[in-house]
Design a protein around this motif. Structure first.
Motif, PDB file in Angstrom:
ATOM      1  N   UNK A  82       0.824  -1.205   0.000  1.00 16.22           N
ATOM      2  CA  UNK A  82       0.000   0.000   0.000  1.00 16.22           C
ATOM      3  C   UNK A  82       0.852   1.247   0.000  1.00 16.22           C
ATOM      4  N   UNK A  83       0.451   2.214  -0.813  1.00 22.48           N
ATOM      5  CA  UNK A  83       1.226   3.447  -0.910  1.00 22.48           C
ATOM      6  C   UNK A  83       1.315   4.184   0.419  1.00 22.48           C
ATOM      7  N   UNK A  84       0.271   4.014   1.245  1.00 22.60           N
ATOM      8  CA  UNK A  84       0.282   4.740   2.517  1.00 22.60           C
ATOM      9  C   UNK A  84       1.416   4.274   3.423  1.00 22.60           C
ATOM     10  N   UNK A  85       1.815   3.000   3.294  1.00 24.52           N
ATOM     11  CA  UNK A  85       2.912   2.499   4.122  1.00 24.52           C
ATOM     12  C   UNK A  85       4.255   3.002   3.606  1.00 24.52           C
ATOM     13  N   UNK A  86       4.399   3.073   2.281  1.00 25.38           N
ATOM     14  CA  UNK A  86       5.616   3.643   1.722  1.00 25.38           C
ATOM     15  C   UNK A  86       5.772   5.101   2.088  1.00 25.38           C
ATOM     16  N   UNK A  87       4.661   5.841   2.068  1.00 24.66           N
ATOM     17  CA  UNK A  87       4.699   7.248   2.454  1.00 24.66           C
ATOM     18  C   UNK A  87       5.067   7.394   3.926  1.00 24.66           C
ATOM     19  N   UNK A  88       4.607   6.467   4.715  1.00 21.18           N
ATOM     20  CA  UNK A  88       4.909   6.499   6.155  1.00 21.18           C
ATOM     21  C   UNK A  88       6.401   6.291   6.404  1.00 21.18           C
ATOM     22  N   UNK A  89       7.006   5.376   5.653  1.00 22.02           N
ATOM     23  CA  UNK A  89       8.441   5.155   5.802  1.00 22.02           C
ATOM     24  C   UNK A  89       9.216   6.395   5.356  1.00 22.02           C
ATOM     25  N   UNK A  90       8.807   6.969   4.237  1.00 20.49           N
ATOM     26  CA  UNK A  90       9.471   8.181   3.727  1.00 20.49           C
ATOM     27  C   UNK A  90       9.320   9.340   4.704  1.00 20.49           C
ATOM     28  N   UNK A  91       8.108   9.609   5.122  1.00 22.55           N
ATOM     29  CA  UNK A  91       7.850  10.777   5.969  1.00 22.55           C
ATOM     30  C   UNK A  91       8.448  10.628   7.362  1.00 22.55           C
ATOM     31  N   UNK A  92       8.707   9.374   7.758  1.00 20.99           N
ATOM     32  CA  UNK A  92       9.322   9.147   9.058  1.00 20.99           C
ATOM     33  C   UNK A  92      10.694   9.776   9.191  1.00 20.99           C
ATOM     34  N   UNK A  93      11.342  10.081   8.058  1.00 15.47           N
ATOM     35  CA  UNK A  93      12.669  10.698   8.110  1.00 15.47           C
ATOM     36  C   UNK A  93      12.647  12.005   8.900  1.00 15.47           C
ATOM     37  N   UNK A  94      11.515  12.694   8.874  1.00 14.20           N
ATOM     38  CA  UNK A  94      11.423  13.972   9.586  1.00 14.20           C
ATOM     39  C   UNK A  94      11.526  13.808  11.094  1.00 14.20           C
ATOM     40  N   UNK A  95      11.333  12.599  11.585  1.00 11.93           N
ATOM     41  CA  UNK A  95      11.358  12.368  13.035  1.00 11.93           C
ATOM     42  C   UNK A  95      12.525  11.480  13.471  1.00 11.93           C
ATOM     43  N   UNK A  96      13.422  11.147  12.555  1.00 22.98           N
ATOM     44  CA  UNK A  96      14.550  10.313  12.938  1.00 22.98           C
ATOM     45  C   UNK A  96      15.360  11.000  14.039  1.00 22.98           C
ATOM     46  N   UNK A  97      15.837  10.200  14.962  1.00 27.07           N
ATOM     47  CA  UNK A  97      16.592  10.720  16.103  1.00 27.07           C
ATOM     48  C   UNK A  97      18.070  10.891  15.761  1.00 27.07           C
ATOM     49  N   UNK A  98      18.691  11.840  16.420  1.00 26.18           N
ATOM     50  CA  UNK A  98      20.149  11.917  16.404  1.00 26.18           C
ATOM     51  C   UNK A  98      20.699  10.834  17.311  1.00 26.18           C
ATOM     52  N   UNK A  99      21.919  10.395  17.039  1.00 25.35           N
ATOM     53  CA  UNK A  99      22.599   9.549  18.013  1.00 25.35           C
ATOM     54  C   UNK A  99      22.733  10.351  19.314  1.00 25.35           C
ATOM     55  N   UNK A 100      22.707   9.676  20.458  1.00 28.08           N
ATOM     56  CA  UNK A 100      22.669  10.407  21.739  1.00 28.08           C
ATOM     57  C   UNK A 100      23.797  11.406  21.951  1.00 28.08           C
ATOM     58  N   UNK A 101      24.944  11.176  21.320  1.00 26.29           N
ATOM     59  CA  UNK A 101      26.090  12.063  21.541  1.00 26.29           C
ATOM     60  C   UNK A 101      26.244  13.140  20.478  1.00 26.29           C
ATOM     61  N   UNK A 102      25.427  13.112  19.421  1.00 24.58           N
ATOM     62  CA  UNK A 102      25.691  13.968  18.260  1.00 24.58           C
ATOM     63  C   UNK A 102      25.582  15.457  18.563  1.00 24.58           C
ATOM     64  N   UNK A 103      24.444  15.887  19.088  1.00 17.54           N
ATOM     65  CA  UNK A 103      24.220  17.329  19.258  1.00 17.54           C
ATOM     66  C   UNK A 103      25.234  17.950  20.210  1.00 17.54           C
ATOM     67  N   UNK A 104      25.476  17.307  21.324  1.00 17.48           N
ATOM     68  CA  UNK A 104      26.427  17.856  22.299  1.00 17.48           C
ATOM     69  C   UNK A 104      27.839  17.908  21.720  1.00 17.48           C
ATOM     70  N   UNK A 105      28.234  16.862  20.999  1.00 16.22           N
ATOM     71  CA  UNK A 105      29.571  16.842  20.411  1.00 16.22           C
ATOM     72  C   UNK A 105      29.718  17.945  19.364  1.00 16.22           C
ATOM     73  N   UNK A 106      28.687  18.147  18.537  1.00 13.65           N
ATOM     74  CA  UNK A 106      28.754  19.199  17.531  1.00 13.65           C
ATOM     75  C   UNK A 106      28.870  20.572  18.182  1.00 13.65           C
ATOM     76  N   UNK A 107      28.133  20.791  19.250  1.00 16.14           N
ATOM     77  CA  UNK A 107      28.213  22.065  19.953  1.00 16.14           C
ATOM     78  C   UNK A 107      29.625  22.307  20.484  1.00 16.14           C
ATOM     79  N   UNK A 108      30.253  21.270  20.987  1.00 11.30           N
ATOM     80  CA  UNK A 108      31.625  21.400  21.486  1.00 11.30           C
ATOM     81  C   UNK A 108      32.594  21.686  20.342  1.00 11.30           C
ATOM     82  N   UNK A 109      32.429  20.986  19.231  1.00 12.25           N
ATOM     83  CA  UNK A 109      33.337  21.147  18.101  1.00 12.25           C
ATOM     84  C   UNK A 109      33.169  22.508  17.435  1.00 12.25           C
ATOM     85  N   UNK A 110      31.950  23.051  17.482  1.00 14.22           N
ATOM     86  CA  UNK A 110      31.692  24.350  16.862  1.00 14.22           C
ATOM     87  C   UNK A 110      32.437  25.486  17.567  1.00 14.22           C
TER      88      UNK A 110
END
Length: 238
Positions: A82-110
């Motif tokens: 069903x197309x609705x399931x494919x759309x759900x997989x695609x649209x889920x990208x907007x809610x993908x999580x960062x790895x737990x260390x990513x944001x803090x590490x980027x802030x430090x590196x910046x």
């Protein structure tokens, strides 16, 4: 390796897989659909099917292509069509999580470098990823901006031209990524210094990322972004 962290003005980053947990995002959505349909989904098996489907000749830009990918892999996983399931997989990208260390590490590196994103994802998805990461980037390049995907050297040349426009040179860039295929191998061939973030160090295989023809020994090697930030802070003045 002849360079130190003090030699760089820019850190360039692969985003999907290095900073954003796309494997968890994809398998999480597939598992949700499976639970609703009464089907158990094996995450590693799903990633292997995803990887094969993603690199078919008819593949489109990512993550829009996930709608097509779902149609290819769903029957093999016993998931509903069903197309609705494919759309759900695609649209889920907007809610993908960062790895737990990513944001803090980027802030430090910046605090020490200008950070540049280099992603094969489309601009709409990158904007979600950047917000999830705390908007740390000085600049960002997507497949929509370059018209091509890594490991095409032309993607990297877009970034080279950008840093040159700011009075810098490509040898002042440290390229940080988890994908041997998309980033580490080609960055070495282009003469860049690179840093491999081995996100799957505790897991076998390459997961959702295509396997390289040969392994490239990186200049720097860490298993997390936090470890990279620690190493930078230990070597540079506060």
């Amino acid at each position: 390796m002849s360079k130190s962290f003090a030699d760089f003005r820019y850190l360039t980053f692969d985003v999907v897989g290095t900073l954003i947990d796309f494997e968890g995002g994809i398998t999480g959505t597939l598992a949700e659909i499976g639970r609703e349909a009464g089907v158990a989904v094996d995450g590693e098996a799903a990633l292997a099917l995803y990887r094969a489907a993603r690199y078919m000749p008819e593949a489109q830009r990512f993550p829009d292509d996930l709608a097509r990918v779902y149609g290819v892999i769903a029957p093999k996983l016993g998931l509903p069509a069903g197309e609705e399931f494919g759309a759900r997989l695609r649209d889920g990208a907007a809610t993908w999580s960062a790895f737990p260390d990513s944001a803090a590490a980027l802030a430090r590196l910046a605090r020490h470098y200008r950070l540049i994103a280099m992603t094969n994802a489309q601009r709409w998805a990158f904007e979600h990823f950047a917000r999830t990461l705390g908007n740390p980037f000085h600049a960002g390049f997507t497949v929509d901006d370059t018209g091509t995907e890594k490991p095409d050297p032309e993607f990297f040349r877009h970034v080279f031209r950008f840093v040159e426009s700011e009075g810098a040179t490509p040898d002042q860039i440290l390229h940080v990524a988890q994908s041997q295929y998309h980033d580490i191998g080609i960055s070495r061939r282009l003469g860049m210094t690179n840093c491999w973030i081995e996100r799957r160090h505790a897991q076998p295989g390459y997961g959702g990322t295509i396997e390289p023809e040969r392994f490239t020994e990186p200049d720097f090697h860490f298993t997390s972004m936090a470890a990279l930030a620690d190493a930078v802070e230990a070597s540079l003045p506060a």
